[in-house]
Design a protein around this motif. Structure first.
Motif, PDB file in Angstrom:
ATOM      1  N   THR A  33     -40.115 -26.989 -19.804  1.00  0.00           N
ATOM      2  CA  THR A  33     -39.587 -27.447 -21.086  1.00  0.00           C
ATOM      3  C   THR A  33     -38.665 -26.367 -21.631  1.00  0.00           C
ATOM      4  O   THR A  33     -39.024 -25.199 -21.708  1.00  0.00           O
ATOM      5  CB  THR A  33     -40.722 -27.741 -22.086  1.00  0.00           C
ATOM      6  N   VAL A  34     -37.443 -26.796 -21.967  1.00  0.00           N
ATOM      7  CA  VAL A  34     -36.407 -25.885 -22.416  1.00  0.00           C
ATOM      8  C   VAL A  34     -35.829 -26.458 -23.690  1.00  0.00           C
ATOM      9  O   VAL A  34     -35.673 -27.672 -23.809  1.00  0.00           O
ATOM     10  CB  VAL A  34     -35.306 -25.790 -21.321  1.00  0.00           C
ATOM     11  N   ARG A  35     -35.559 -25.611 -24.674  1.00  0.00           N
ATOM     12  CA  ARG A  35     -34.979 -26.153 -25.897  1.00  0.00           C
ATOM     13  C   ARG A  35     -33.973 -25.173 -26.482  1.00  0.00           C
ATOM     14  O   ARG A  35     -33.939 -23.991 -26.141  1.00  0.00           O
ATOM     15  CB  ARG A  35     -36.079 -26.426 -26.909  1.00  0.00           C
ATOM     16  N   LEU A  36     -33.146 -25.695 -27.378  1.00  0.00           N
ATOM     17  CA  LEU A  36     -32.289 -24.843 -28.178  1.00  0.00           C
ATOM     18  C   LEU A  36     -33.202 -24.043 -29.086  1.00  0.00           C
ATOM     19  O   LEU A  36     -34.191 -24.580 -29.581  1.00  0.00           O
ATOM     20  CB  LEU A  36     -31.362 -25.691 -29.037  1.00  0.00           C
ATOM     21  N   LYS A  37     -32.917 -22.766 -29.306  1.00  0.00           N
ATOM     22  CA  LYS A  37     -33.778 -21.972 -30.177  1.00  0.00           C
ATOM     23  C   LYS A  37     -33.876 -22.660 -31.536  1.00  0.00           C
ATOM     24  O   LYS A  37     -32.870 -22.931 -32.177  1.00  0.00           O
ATOM     25  CB  LYS A  37     -33.207 -20.555 -30.329  1.00  0.00           C
ATOM     26  N   ASP A  38     -35.098 -22.970 -31.950  1.00  0.00           N
ATOM     27  CA  ASP A  38     -35.353 -23.687 -33.201  1.00  0.00           C
ATOM     28  C   ASP A  38     -34.616 -25.019 -33.247  1.00  0.00           C
ATOM     29  O   ASP A  38     -34.199 -25.469 -34.317  1.00  0.00           O
ATOM     30  CB  ASP A  38     -34.941 -22.841 -34.433  1.00  0.00           C
ATOM     31  N   GLY A  39     -34.411 -25.629 -32.086  1.00  0.00           N
ATOM     32  CA  GLY A  39     -33.712 -26.908 -32.084  1.00  0.00           C
ATOM     33  C   GLY A  39     -34.417 -27.894 -31.173  1.00  0.00           C
ATOM     34  O   GLY A  39     -35.572 -27.679 -30.782  1.00  0.00           O
ATOM     35  N   PRO A  40     -33.703 -28.976 -30.844  1.00  0.00           N
ATOM     36  CA  PRO A  40     -34.326 -30.012 -30.033  1.00  0.00           C
ATOM     37  C   PRO A  40     -34.550 -29.568 -28.577  1.00  0.00           C
ATOM     38  O   PRO A  40     -33.886 -28.655 -28.093  1.00  0.00           O
ATOM     39  CB  PRO A  40     -33.311 -31.149 -30.085  1.00  0.00           C
ATOM     40  N   ALA A  41     -35.488 -30.229 -27.911  1.00  0.00           N
ATOM     41  CA  ALA A  41     -35.754 -29.948 -26.501  1.00  0.00           C
ATOM     42  C   ALA A  41     -34.608 -30.490 -25.659  1.00  0.00           C
ATOM     43  O   ALA A  41     -34.065 -31.559 -25.931  1.00  0.00           O
ATOM     44  CB  ALA A  41     -37.071 -30.603 -26.089  1.00  0.00           C
ATOM     45  N   LEU A  42     -34.208 -29.706 -24.644  1.00  0.00           N
ATOM     46  CA  LEU A  42     -33.149 -30.139 -23.739  1.00  0.00           C
ATOM     47  C   LEU A  42     -33.742 -30.632 -22.423  1.00  0.00           C
ATOM     48  O   LEU A  42     -33.198 -31.511 -21.773  1.00  0.00           O
ATOM     49  CB  LEU A  42     -32.180 -28.994 -23.476  1.00  0.00           C
ATOM     50  N   LEU A  43     -34.856 -30.028 -22.010  1.00  0.00           N
ATOM     51  CA  LEU A  43     -35.611 -30.497 -20.838  1.00  0.00           C
ATOM     52  C   LEU A  43     -37.041 -30.690 -21.300  1.00  0.00           C
ATOM     53  O   LEU A  43     -37.602 -29.828 -21.973  1.00  0.00           O
ATOM     54  CB  LEU A  43     -35.563 -29.453 -19.716  1.00  0.00           C
ATOM     55  N   ARG A  44     -37.644 -31.849 -20.965  1.00  0.00           N
ATOM     56  CA  ARG A  44     -39.006 -32.107 -21.416  1.00  0.00           C
ATOM     57  C   ARG A  44     -39.912 -32.234 -20.217  1.00  0.00           C
ATOM     58  O   ARG A  44     -39.869 -33.234 -19.500  1.00  0.00           O
ATOM     59  CB  ARG A  44     -39.063 -33.443 -22.186  1.00  0.00           C
ATOM     60  N   SER A  45     -40.696 -31.196 -19.993  1.00  0.00           N
ATOM     61  CA  SER A  45     -41.716 -31.226 -18.971  1.00  0.00           C
ATOM     62  C   SER A  45     -41.180 -31.737 -17.630  1.00  0.00           C
ATOM     63  O   SER A  45     -41.717 -32.656 -17.026  1.00  0.00           O
ATOM     64  CB  SER A  45     -42.857 -32.118 -19.467  1.00  0.00           C
ATOM     65  N   VAL A  46     -40.092 -31.090 -17.175  1.00  0.00           N
ATOM     66  CA  VAL A  46     -39.455 -31.521 -15.925  1.00  0.00           C
ATOM     67  C   VAL A  46     -40.212 -30.941 -14.727  1.00  0.00           C
ATOM     68  O   VAL A  46     -40.539 -29.755 -14.716  1.00  0.00           O
ATOM     69  CB  VAL A  46     -37.993 -31.051 -15.888  1.00  0.00           C
ATOM     70  N   SER A  47     -40.503 -31.779 -13.749  1.00  0.00           N
ATOM     71  CA  SER A  47     -41.082 -31.298 -12.496  1.00  0.00           C
ATOM     72  C   SER A  47     -40.260 -31.838 -11.341  1.00  0.00           C
ATOM     73  O   SER A  47     -39.876 -33.009 -11.341  1.00  0.00           O
ATOM     74  CB  SER A  47     -42.526 -31.782 -12.353  1.00  0.00           C
ATOM     75  N   LEU A  48     -39.982 -30.982 -10.390  1.00  0.00           N
ATOM     76  CA  LEU A  48     -39.351 -31.453  -9.155  1.00  0.00           C
ATOM     77  C   LEU A  48     -39.552 -30.431  -8.059  1.00  0.00           C
ATOM     78  O   LEU A  48     -39.743 -29.249  -8.325  1.00  0.00           O
ATOM     79  CB  LEU A  48     -37.861 -31.766  -9.360  1.00  0.00           C
ATOM     80  N   ASP A  49     -39.563 -30.905  -6.810  1.00  0.00           N
ATOM     81  CA  ASP A  49     -39.755 -30.022  -5.658  1.00  0.00           C
ATOM     82  C   ASP A  49     -38.542 -30.113  -4.742  1.00  0.00           C
ATOM     83  O   ASP A  49     -37.947 -31.178  -4.604  1.00  0.00           O
ATOM     84  CB  ASP A  49     -40.987 -30.460  -4.848  1.00  0.00           C
ATOM     85  N   VAL A  50     -38.201 -28.998  -4.146  1.00  0.00           N
ATOM     86  CA  VAL A  50     -37.201 -29.019  -3.082  1.00  0.00           C
ATOM     87  C   VAL A  50     -37.824 -28.317  -1.884  1.00  0.00           C
ATOM     88  O   VAL A  50     -38.227 -27.160  -1.972  1.00  0.00           O
ATOM     89  CB  VAL A  50     -35.901 -28.301  -3.505  1.00  0.00           C
ATOM     90  N   ALA A  51     -37.930 -29.034  -0.779  1.00  0.00           N
ATOM     91  CA  ALA A  51     -38.488 -28.437   0.429  1.00  0.00           C
ATOM     92  C   ALA A  51     -37.424 -27.557   1.082  1.00  0.00           C
ATOM     93  O   ALA A  51     -36.238 -27.709   0.819  1.00  0.00           O
ATOM     94  CB  ALA A  51     -38.927 -29.529   1.395  1.00  0.00           C
ATOM     95  N   ALA A  52     -37.871 -26.612   1.929  1.00  0.00           N
ATOM     96  CA  ALA A  52     -36.924 -25.776   2.657  1.00  0.00           C
ATOM     97  C   ALA A  52     -36.001 -26.678   3.461  1.00  0.00           C
ATOM     98  O   ALA A  52     -36.450 -27.565   4.176  1.00  0.00           O
ATOM     99  CB  ALA A  52     -37.688 -24.814   3.566  1.00  0.00           C
TER     100      ALA A  52
END
Lengths: 282, 336
Positions: A10-29
């Protein structure tokens, strides 16, 4: 074997709205994963978070970015920087602004090998010269002595691709690498990236808004809407029949050259309303 | 071809500029009130004496005729004779030039080092209290003119804490082995560091007075320019290579951020040289500026002309150097 695993980021603007919400993903080799979504969905933000180049106004709230078994977010900044520099690379979007205008191509490409990976200057120079030949640049020795303004956009993107592969990274983030290019050049560059990826066996996170591109180069994809992953699928399964209504509408919206009279199919308003409600986006 | 052409073209425009400066200064100082002859004669001189002396210096001729005589001399390297010192102007002026050049370049060096360090530190620690402190200090440095800095420094380090000299260029009792008037340079070459120290302790305060406002300008402009550059794609890409923040600023951002700063520093440096006139007076420093004020007070027309022309030569020279450095720093201009 999973090389990169993003967990509940989860990533957000400081004191602002969330830009990524609980993102999960995998990349295999060695896997190529597409990251698709409309503008502002947070596709590039994921790549930036992995590489540690989030803008200063943006902060990681929670989650993990596990690279080769190590959570990058728990590392001290200097250690994280060097680890990412040694194992990951970025193919940027705009080749015209991604090379330093006051430095020659050679040092821009070899500096990382020498300063971060400790290669000798001669080895690094030989290595980048080979790579330039591999991306089909004529007279690599000459190009290495040139300045960016002396080269065309297509040449510069080839240089940036060669540069991304120079340190033989395990993961490359390609951030819409063909968007800024001429349509005729796009196809060549795409083919080039796919070929390089296959030869070097590098895992690739391919950020794009073009599903056509995904179908050509990726094995799996994540569909993003408003900072949230709404579908995670293998490419073949996805194009056979997307599970999520938003993904289906996105796929339907892709113009088809085989049916020029069909007209554009915008994503229907009720699908937008449903996906908004689902991701909790006002 | 490019470089040579640029220099030749510049020499041509320089010649035109110098001619214009010569015309203006020559006519202006003859039109303003004040008569050198009146300054030279004792009270009670007869009209006949005045007329004879006026004729001796050629001041009875029309102004264009005087200009013609002077101009012809200048083209042959003869700038006339000083009315007060009765010595050749050119020799007098050239003897004073090194003192002013050394002072100006020392001031420029201080300004570039202090301003550059402040800009780099402010960029490295941007959006922190340190950057705020640098901005405030810069604003204060800039809002006080150089001659006021001079007075403040004299009060602080000449009167309250007398650790520096506040008058002259070198301690008069010292035995000077120099063959040129570039004392500071020559003391370094001869490794007479005792003399270097004495010279510096005389030059530091006037140089600081000149340098403080320029340092503030450099700090503000370079920091702004660096911050803009730090957002560009190639800087972001360099970050992914694993370089430290300091290296990203130094190697990737700085060379590109220097260009706009350099242009302004060139212009500001000429202002700084102009500032030496007052500052040299304040510190009784034996340079061109101090001589210029004496020349104006005494209405020493040939000397004023010589000094003004020399200042004009210096200014155009500085501009040429800035242009050449700009081309050297910017590869896009090198292949024109």
């Amino acid at each position: 074997m999973t090389y990169l695993s993003v967990r509940d980021l989860t990533v957000r603007l400081k004191d602002g709205p969330a830009l990524l919400r609980s993102v999960s993903l995998d990349v295999a080799a060695g896997e190529v994963r597409g990251l698709v979504g409309e503008s502002g969905a947070g596709k590039s933000m994921i790549g930036k978070a992995i590489l540690g180049i989030l803008p200063r106004a943006v902060e990681v709230v929670s989650g993990q970015i596990v690279l080769d078994g190590v959570d990058l977010l728990t590392l001290p900044p200097a250690e994280r920087r060097v680890r990412v520099g040694a194992t990951c690379a970025l193919i940027p979007q705009d080749p015209l602004t991604a090379l330093n205008p006051s430095r020659r191509i050679g040092p821009q490409m070899t500096d990382r090998l020498v300063d971060i990976l400790g290669w000798s200057r001669a080895n690094a120079a030989a290595r980048v010269q080979d790579l330039l030949a591999e991306v089909q640049i004529v007279d690599p020795a000459r190009v290495l002595r040139q300045y960016p303004h002396e080269l065309s956009g297509g040449m510069r993107q080839r240089i940036l691709i060669a540069s991304a592969f120079a340190a033989e990274p395990r993961l490359i983030v390609a951030d819409e690498p063909t968007t800024a290019l001429d349509v005729t050049v796009q196809k060549q560059i795409l083919k080039l990236i796919a070929g390089m990826q296959a030869r070097h066996g590098t895992a690739l996170l391919f950020v794009t808004h073009d599903l056509g591109v995904v179908s050509k180069v990726c094995q799996s994809l994540s569909v993003l809407y408003a900072g949230k992953v709404v579908e995670d699928a293998a490419v073949r399964a996805f194009f056979a029949g997307p599970k999520h209504p938003y993904s289906a509408a996105l796929l339907a919206a892709t113009p088809k050259y085989t049916d020029p009279d069909a007209g554009l199919q915008p994503v229907p308003a009720d699908v937008i309303a449903a996906v908004r409600a689902e991701v909790g986006h006002g | 071809m490019g470089l040579l052409r640029t220099i030749l073209l510049r020499l041509l425009t320089t010649a035109i500029t110098l001619f214009g400066v010569a015309v203006i200064v020559f006519f202006v100082i003859r039109v303003v009130p004040g008569n050198p002859i009146a300054m030279m004669l004792p009270p009670g001189a007869t009209d006949e004496d005045i007329a004879r002396l006026t004729a001796l210096y050629g001041l009875d001729k029309s102004i264009p005729a005087q200009f013609w005589i002077w101009g012809a001399g200048v083209l042959q390297g003869d700038f006339g004779t000083s009315i007060t010192a009765r010595q050749p102007v050119l020799a007098m002026v050239l003897a004073r030039l090194p003192a002013t050049l050394e002072l100006s370049v020392l001031a420029l060096l201080i300004a570039v080092l202090v301003g550059g360090a402040a800009a780099l530190t402010g960029t490295r620690l941007r959006q922190t209290k340190v950057e705020g402190g640098i901005d405030i200090a810069g604003g204060m440095a800039l809002s006080v003119p150089d001659f006021l800095w001079g007075l403040l420094l004299i009060l602080a380090f000449g009167v309250l804490m007398p650790i520096f000299h506040i008058s002259g260029r070198v301690t008069p009792s010292l035995d000077l082995p120099f063959v040129t008037n570039f004392y500071l340079v020559e003391s370094l070459i001869r490794l007479r560091l005792d003399l270097t120290l004495d010279l510096l302790s005389h030059m530091l305060l006037p140089a600081l007075s000149l340098a403080i406002p320029l340092a503030a300008i450099i700090a503000q402009l370079l920091k702004q320019s660096l911050k803009e550059t730090m957002h560009l794609d190639y800087v972001t890409l360099a970050r992914t290579h694993g370089y430290s923040e300091a290296r990203v600023i130094w190697r990737e951002a700085l060379p590109n951020a220097l260009l706009p700063t350099l242009t302004l520093v060139g212009v500001q440096f000429t202002f700084l040289i102009g500032g030496t006139v007052i500052i040299e007076r304040l510190f009784s420093y034996e340079g061109l500026g101090n001589m210029a004020i004496d020349a104006v007070i005494n209405r020493d027309l040939p000397l004023i002309q010589g000094i003004v022309i020399l200042f004009a030569v210096i200014f155009t020279g500085v501009n040429l150097v800035v242009d050449l450095m700009y081309a050297a720093l910017n590869p896009r201009l090198r292949h024109g």
